[in-house]
Design a protein around this motif. Structure first.
Motif, PDB file in Angstrom:
ATOM      1  N   LEU A  69       0.754  -1.325  -0.065  1.00 34.69           N
ATOM      2  CA  LEU A  69       0.559  -0.066  -0.081  1.00 34.69           C
ATOM      3  C   LEU A  69       0.815   1.110  -0.035  1.00 34.69           C
ATOM      4  CD1 LEU A  69      -3.382   0.707  -0.098  1.00 34.69           C
ATOM      5  CD2 LEU A  69      -2.589   0.379   2.207  1.00 34.69           C
ATOM      6  N   TYR A  70       2.061   1.480   0.362  1.00 38.64           N
ATOM      7  CA  TYR A  70       3.072   2.438   0.907  1.00 38.64           C
ATOM      8  C   TYR A  70       3.926   2.896  -0.221  1.00 38.64           C
ATOM      9  CZ  TYR A  70       6.845   5.130   2.529  1.00 38.64           C
ATOM     10  OH  TYR A  70       7.483   5.821   2.838  1.00 38.64           O
ATOM     11  N   LEU A  71       4.245   1.836  -1.231  1.00 37.01           N
ATOM     12  CA  LEU A  71       4.550   1.924  -1.969  1.00 37.01           C
ATOM     13  C   LEU A  71       3.391   2.891  -3.265  1.00 37.01           C
ATOM     14  CD1 LEU A  71       6.405  -1.891  -2.215  1.00 37.01           C
ATOM     15  CD2 LEU A  71       8.003   0.675  -2.009  1.00 37.01           C
ATOM     16  N   ALA A  72       2.505   1.398  -3.442  1.00 32.93           N
ATOM     17  CA  ALA A  72       1.571   2.194  -4.353  1.00 32.93           C
ATOM     18  C   ALA A  72       0.942   3.992  -4.448  1.00 32.93           C
ATOM     19  CB  ALA A  72      -0.095   1.377  -4.276  1.00 32.93           C
ATOM     20  N   CYS A  73       0.960   4.502  -2.609  1.00 34.10           N
ATOM     21  CA  CYS A  73       0.594   5.161  -3.092  1.00 34.10           C
ATOM     22  C   CYS A  73       2.242   6.542  -3.041  1.00 34.10           C
ATOM     23  CB  CYS A  73       0.613   6.423  -1.162  1.00 34.10           C
ATOM     24  SG  CYS A  73      -1.713   5.059  -0.627  1.00 34.10           S
ATOM     25  N   LEU A  74       2.831   5.813  -2.612  1.00 34.31           N
ATOM     26  CA  LEU A  74       4.021   6.422  -3.551  1.00 34.31           C
ATOM     27  C   LEU A  74       4.262   6.838  -4.824  1.00 34.31           C
ATOM     28  CD1 LEU A  74       7.461   5.468  -1.022  1.00 34.31           C
ATOM     29  CD2 LEU A  74       6.204   7.678  -1.092  1.00 34.31           C
ATOM     30  N   HIS A  75       3.821   6.193  -5.302  1.00 35.93           N
ATOM     31  CA  HIS A  75       4.306   5.601  -7.392  1.00 35.93           C
ATOM     32  C   HIS A  75       3.363   6.928  -7.534  1.00 35.93           C
ATOM     33  CE1 HIS A  75       3.356   4.553 -11.316  1.00 35.93           C
ATOM     34  NE2 HIS A  75       1.890   3.881 -10.709  1.00 35.93           N
ATOM     35  N   GLU A  76       1.441   6.752  -6.962  1.00 38.27           N
ATOM     36  CA  GLU A  76       0.445   7.141  -7.293  1.00 38.27           C
ATOM     37  C   GLU A  76       1.125   9.292  -7.217  1.00 38.27           C
ATOM     38  OE1 GLU A  76      -2.613   8.104  -8.860  1.00 38.27           O
ATOM     39  OE2 GLU A  76      -1.798   6.174  -8.494  1.00 38.27           O
ATOM     40  N   LEU A  77       1.808   9.318  -6.540  1.00 28.31           N
ATOM     41  CA  LEU A  77       2.197  10.418  -6.261  1.00 28.31           C
ATOM     42  C   LEU A  77       3.593  11.260  -7.018  1.00 28.31           C
ATOM     43  CD1 LEU A  77       0.936  11.053  -2.589  1.00 28.31           C
ATOM     44  CD2 LEU A  77      -0.184  11.881  -3.734  1.00 28.31           C
ATOM     45  N   ASN A  78       3.783  10.287  -7.057  1.00 27.57           N
ATOM     46  CA  ASN A  78       5.337  10.524  -7.919  1.00 27.57           C
ATOM     47  C   ASN A  78       6.055  10.059  -7.229  1.00 27.57           C
ATOM     48  OD1 ASN A  78       6.441  10.622 -10.328  1.00 27.57           O
ATOM     49  ND2 ASN A  78       6.066  12.042 -11.002  1.00 27.57           N
ATOM     50  N   MET A  79       6.892   9.844  -5.790  1.00 23.74           N
ATOM     51  CA  MET A  79       7.406  10.070  -4.922  1.00 23.74           C
ATOM     52  C   MET A  79       8.881   9.547  -5.599  1.00 23.74           C
ATOM     53  SD  MET A  79       4.702  11.299  -2.050  1.00 23.74           S
ATOM     54  CE  MET A  79       6.248  11.572  -1.170  1.00 23.74           C
ATOM     55  N   LYS A  80       9.614   9.502  -6.671  1.00 26.18           N
ATOM     56  CA  LYS A  80      10.217   9.163  -6.771  1.00 26.18           C
ATOM     57  C   LYS A  80      12.016   8.611  -5.985  1.00 26.18           C
ATOM     58  CE  LYS A  80      10.004  10.389 -11.871  1.00 26.18           C
ATOM     59  NZ  LYS A  80       9.913  11.253 -12.545  1.00 26.18           N
ATOM     60  N   ASN A  81      12.333  10.062  -5.252  1.00 22.97           N
ATOM     61  CA  ASN A  81      13.479   9.640  -4.510  1.00 22.97           C
ATOM     62  C   ASN A  81      13.496   8.735  -3.198  1.00 22.97           C
ATOM     63  OD1 ASN A  81      14.852  11.793  -5.777  1.00 22.97           O
ATOM     64  ND2 ASN A  81      14.208  13.388  -4.885  1.00 22.97           N
ATOM     65  N   LYS A  82      12.053   9.024  -2.381  1.00 19.13           N
ATOM     66  CA  LYS A  82      11.154   8.426  -1.928  1.00 19.13           C
ATOM     67  C   LYS A  82      11.515   6.704  -1.642  1.00 19.13           C
ATOM     68  CE  LYS A  82       9.309  10.639   1.933  1.00 19.13           C
ATOM     69  NZ  LYS A  82       7.719  10.312   2.850  1.00 19.13           N
ATOM     70  N   LEU A  83      10.705   6.207  -3.681  1.00 15.94           N
ATOM     71  CA  LEU A  83      10.789   5.033  -3.834  1.00 15.94           C
ATOM     72  C   LEU A  83      12.564   4.599  -3.517  1.00 15.94           C
ATOM     73  CD1 LEU A  83       8.427   5.078  -6.458  1.00 15.94           C
ATOM     74  CD2 LEU A  83       8.405   3.424  -4.321  1.00 15.94           C
ATOM     75  N   PHE A  84      13.201   5.554  -4.600  1.00  9.97           N
ATOM     76  CA  PHE A  84      14.567   4.993  -4.496  1.00  9.97           C
ATOM     77  C   PHE A  84      15.471   5.153  -2.691  1.00  9.97           C
ATOM     78  CE2 PHE A  84      19.254   6.263  -4.593  1.00  9.97           C
ATOM     79  CZ  PHE A  84      19.857   5.535  -5.720  1.00  9.97           C
ATOM     80  N   LEU A  85      15.386   5.016  -1.915  1.00  8.91           N
ATOM     81  CA  LEU A  85      15.450   5.318  -1.036  1.00  8.91           C
ATOM     82  C   LEU A  85      15.388   3.904  -0.074  1.00  8.91           C
ATOM     83  CD1 LEU A  85      15.677   8.835   0.048  1.00  8.91           C
ATOM     84  CD2 LEU A  85      18.094   7.613  -0.554  1.00  8.91           C
ATOM     85  N   ILE A  86      14.331   3.411  -0.588  1.00 10.37           N
ATOM     86  CA  ILE A  86      13.489   2.467   0.247  1.00 10.37           C
ATOM     87  C   ILE A  86      14.227   1.307  -0.624  1.00 10.37           C
ATOM     88  CG2 ILE A  86      10.845   0.866   0.362  1.00 10.37           C
ATOM     89  CD1 ILE A  86       9.984   4.203   0.689  1.00 10.37           C
ATOM     90  N   SER A  87      13.735   1.247  -1.653  1.00 12.08           N
ATOM     91  CA  SER A  87      14.273  -0.124  -2.178  1.00 12.08           C
ATOM     92  C   SER A  87      15.401  -0.399  -1.889  1.00 12.08           C
ATOM     93  CB  SER A  87      13.875   0.414  -4.384  1.00 12.08           C
ATOM     94  OG  SER A  87      13.324   0.605  -4.438  1.00 12.08           O
ATOM     95  N   HIS A  88      16.138   0.200  -2.147  1.00 11.78           N
ATOM     96  CA  HIS A  88      18.164   0.346  -1.581  1.00 11.78           C
ATOM     97  C   HIS A  88      18.213  -0.149  -0.211  1.00 11.78           C
ATOM     98  CE1 HIS A  88      20.897   1.040  -4.665  1.00 11.78           C
ATOM     99  NE2 HIS A  88      19.875   2.181  -5.078  1.00 11.78           N
ATOM    100  N   ASP A  89      17.550  -0.210   0.564  1.00 11.50           N
ATOM    101  CA  ASP A  89      17.476  -0.258   1.910  1.00 11.50           C
ATOM    102  C   ASP A  89      16.733  -1.683   2.292  1.00 11.50           C
ATOM    103  OD1 ASP A  89      17.816   0.322   4.847  1.00 11.50           O
ATOM    104  OD2 ASP A  89      15.257   0.635   4.673  1.00 11.50           O
ATOM    105  N   MET A  90      15.775  -1.935   1.626  1.00  6.95           N
ATOM    106  CA  MET A  90      14.663  -3.371   1.536  1.00  6.95           C
ATOM    107  C   MET A  90      15.399  -3.963   1.006  1.00  6.95           C
ATOM    108  SD  MET A  90      10.851  -2.929   1.476  1.00  6.95           S
ATOM    109  CE  MET A  90      10.565  -4.633   2.365  1.00  6.95           C
ATOM    110  N   ALA A  91      16.352  -4.513  -0.343  1.00  6.29           N
ATOM    111  CA  ALA A  91      17.421  -5.016  -0.793  1.00  6.29           C
ATOM    112  C   ALA A  91      18.831  -5.394  -0.273  1.00  6.29           C
ATOM    113  CB  ALA A  91      18.080  -4.505  -2.252  1.00  6.29           C
ATOM    114  N   ASP A  92      19.522  -4.080   0.844  1.00  2.00           N
ATOM    115  CA  ASP A  92      20.289  -4.253   1.235  1.00  2.00           C
ATOM    116  C   ASP A  92      19.874  -5.636   2.613  1.00  2.00           C
ATOM    117  OD1 ASP A  92      21.907  -3.046  -0.145  1.00  2.00           O
ATOM    118  OD2 ASP A  92      21.763  -1.578   1.031  1.00  2.00           O
TER     119      ASP A  92
END
Length: 634
Positions: A282-305
């Motif tokens: 749900l959180y990722l869908a909201c970020l996508h809908e609001l076009n918050m690319k920077n937050k998505l980038f940081l979350i993706s890297h953190d979770m992948a690590d």
């Protein structure tokens, strides 16, 4: 000695000192020979991840036939080893339907039994509760074998036998195995009164559990009951800051297209528990809908690590690439997430969306069809299939899929919008108006964001225009233009056409100049403007009356008329040039011809927006299909 060893074993378990627990448990079993002690020893082996050892221990000591709890644990060990056929042999393929509440030999008598009976059922060796747990395991096995109808029945029976078998209830909800109507009907059939209420007010525990289960149901139906349950749990039981309750409220906001509020609630959960994986789709869908690319980038890297073994990690990476327009990369990571968990709904929907984003309708239809097979209780895959066929102009197939979705959910405004578009194309204009109106009414009832339904209101205006109800059409188009984000050359062209039909050529000239200011090369607006200017030139009286009514200038003769007309046309051209020089229209969009062209292809310029989310609450589209003027209508 027996009590001493039991206490020692439990103390070791509490400290996660499993070797000590096994050492002491083995001595205790030799001393007592009790199947319960054998069950606990096998549980310790299971807790250490030694599933084969635990299962062979139970089989070697012939405990499977002697104890229901041991049979349950043996089957669970086999499931953990992916030995599904063997697990089903241990469990048996017959469900104990006679134990379900409401059956001819129902548990009504058990509910009225003395407290001793209730305490016996709470014991690990209790037959009733382990029979319910084994129904749940049968459901897991059938789900792994893609027999979803059988899995659904097993899960339902497990909860009917033991309402506290939450694992089975959770599988029904998160995998969307029931329609919204079925979910609410099933909730009313559950035996909440059978919950032991010793030490509490009669019925208080039953009410509490029912409200907890209510928060897990579909948010498309009975929002009032949902709100009452959440408020009671928040106020009476101090659960306002509970993560599950916050997530349920966020899901409701998401269905209402209130993305900023939903995002705020998701961030509250993540602030307290940074790796609460349930909230991330749900959180990722909201970020996508609001076009918050920077937050998505940081979350993706953190979770992948930190959590590369979690499917939601690669869902996050896929959503980031989808948001940045890198469709091929997004598809690869959505695919990876779905392979890690074949029943992970958001990954399947995201995978299908990548094909839809590229206009690869056949591949998108194939992916949505897989999602529809896996998640039979949600209307979203059927809705997306209908939308794909609508873009391919396969009206008959679109009608079939959208009606299938309507059977599952009758209260999704986007679905009603798409059905209205189908009726519009089938020339059933009165029915399409009813559907568009109903969609807007529901969106208003659930307090959805009005800007999300600009396309639906525009569609309503086009339907009125086709029925020659031009005044109503102008009212609908006025609502669209007032919203700001709905500024579209096609809308102003439609307004101009309606004004021409009502005999107001000068108003049409003004509206069509607005259209050309947005898209200077729009051929429809250009052609309509020529017609409006000719009609206006032939109706000097109307032109003069309009000027007088506006209070702008009093026209004395034809030379004044020509002068004013020339001056207004010059202003509009200068305005269009200024906008083009600034890189686009000040109200947003890319301006120019491309905006209008993309809206005719069904692109995002018409107001359609795609978004990702959990299948239970989880994934839908906002904005929907928007209709344009065509050359044939001029």
């Amino acid at each position: 000695m027996e009590e001493f060893l039991k206490s020692w074993r439990q103390d070791a378990l509490n400290k996660h000192q499993y070797d000590a627990a096994i050492f002491i448990g083995d001595k205790l079993l030799a001393l007592t020979g009790d199947p319960k002690d054998a069950f606990w020893l096998a549980q310790v082996h299971f807790s250490t991840g030694h599933y084969n050892r635990a299962q062979s221990f139970l089989t070697r000591n012939d405990l499977i036939t002697r104890s229901t709890s041991c049979r349950y644990l043996a089957a669970l060990c086999l499931i953990k080893q992916s030995k599904y056929d063997e697990a089903l042999n241990v469990l048996g393929d017959k469900n104990p339907t006679h134990l379900a509440s409401g059956s001819s030999t129902s548990t009504a008598s058990r509910r009225r039994a003395p407290s001793k009976s209730s305490k016996d059922r709470d014991d690990p060796g209790s037959n009733i509760k382990f029979e319910a747990a084994m129904c749940y395991l049968r459901g897991l096995v059938y789900a792994k074998q893609n027999a979803f109808d059988k899995a659904k029945e097993c899960y339902k029976l497990a909860v009917l036998i033991d309402v506290k078998c939450f694992e089975a209830f959770d599988q029904l909800m998160k995998n969307s195995l029931m329609s919204p109507d079925e979910e609410w009907s099933f909730l009313e059939s559950l035996d909440f009164e059978g919950i032991n209420s010793d030490g509490e007010e009669p019925g208080q525990q039953a009410e509490f559990v029912k409200m907890l289960y209510t928060t897990r149901l579909s948010k498309y139906k009975n929002p009032m009951s949902f709100n009452n349950a959440t408020e009671t749990l928040a106020e009476r039981y101090n659960l306002r800051q509970n993560a599950d309750l916050i997530l349920s409220r966020a899901e409701l906001l998401f269905t209402q297209c209130r993305f900023k509020e939903c995002l705020s609630l998701c961030e509250n959960v993540i602030e307290d528990d940074n790796y609460n994986f349930a909230v991330y789709p749900l959180y990722l869908a909201c970020l996508h809908e609001l076009n918050m690319k920077n937050k998505l980038f940081l979350i993706s890297h953190d979770m992948a690590d930190n959590y590369p073994e979690e499917p939601v990690t690669w869902l996050a990476v896929g959503v980031y690439y989808l948001t940045t327009g890198k469709i091929a990369e997004a598809r690869r990571f959505f695919s990876k997430a779905s392979m890690m968990d074949p029943h992970f709904g958001p990954a399947w929907i995201g995978f299908a969306h990548t094909f839809a984003a590229e206009g690869e309708h056949d591949q998108a239809i194939s992916a949505y069809s897989t999602a529809a097979r896996l998640f039979q209780g949600t209307h979203l895959p059927q809705l997306f299939l209908g939308m794909q066929h609508l873009q391919l102009n396969n009206i008959t197939l679109a009608d079939e899929y959208l009606n299938n979705a309507f059977i599952l959910c009758k209260s999704d405004p986007l679905l009603l919008n798409e059905l209205g578009v189908v009726f519009y194309h089938k020339e059933h204009l009165k029915e399409s108006i009813q559907l568009f109106t109903k969609a807007l009414e529901i969106a208003d009832e659930i307090e959805s964001d009005p800007k999300a339904w600009i396309a639906t209101r525009a569609n309503l205006g086009h339907a009125y225009r086709r029925l020659e109800l031009f005044d109503k059409a102008l009212e609908a188009f006025e609502e669209v233009t007032r919203a700001g984000e709905g500024r579209d050359a096609n809308i102003y062209s439609a307004v101009g056409l309606c004004q021409l039909q009502l005999g107001r050529p000068w108003d049409a000239v003004v509206s069509l100049h607005e259209a050309l200011a947005i898209s200077p090369q729009d051929p429809i607006a250009t052609e309509l403007l020529e017609k409006a200017l000719k009609e206006n030139a032939n109706t000097d009286a109307l032109f003069q009356a309009t000027l007088l009514a506006d209070g702008e200038i009093v026209v004395q003769d034809e030379e004044d008329v020509d002068f004013i007309l020339h001056e207004r046309m010059l202003r509009s051209k200068l305005k269009a040039k200024a906008i083009a020089a600034s890189g686009g229209h000040r109200y947003g969009g890319d301006g120019g011809e491309s905006s209008t062209r993309s809206s005719r292809r069904g692109g995002t310029a018409s107001g359609e927006r795609r978004r990702l989310g959990d299948v239970t609450s989880n994934y839908q589209e906002v904005g929907g299909e928007s209709m344009d003027l065509s050359d044939e209508e001029l």
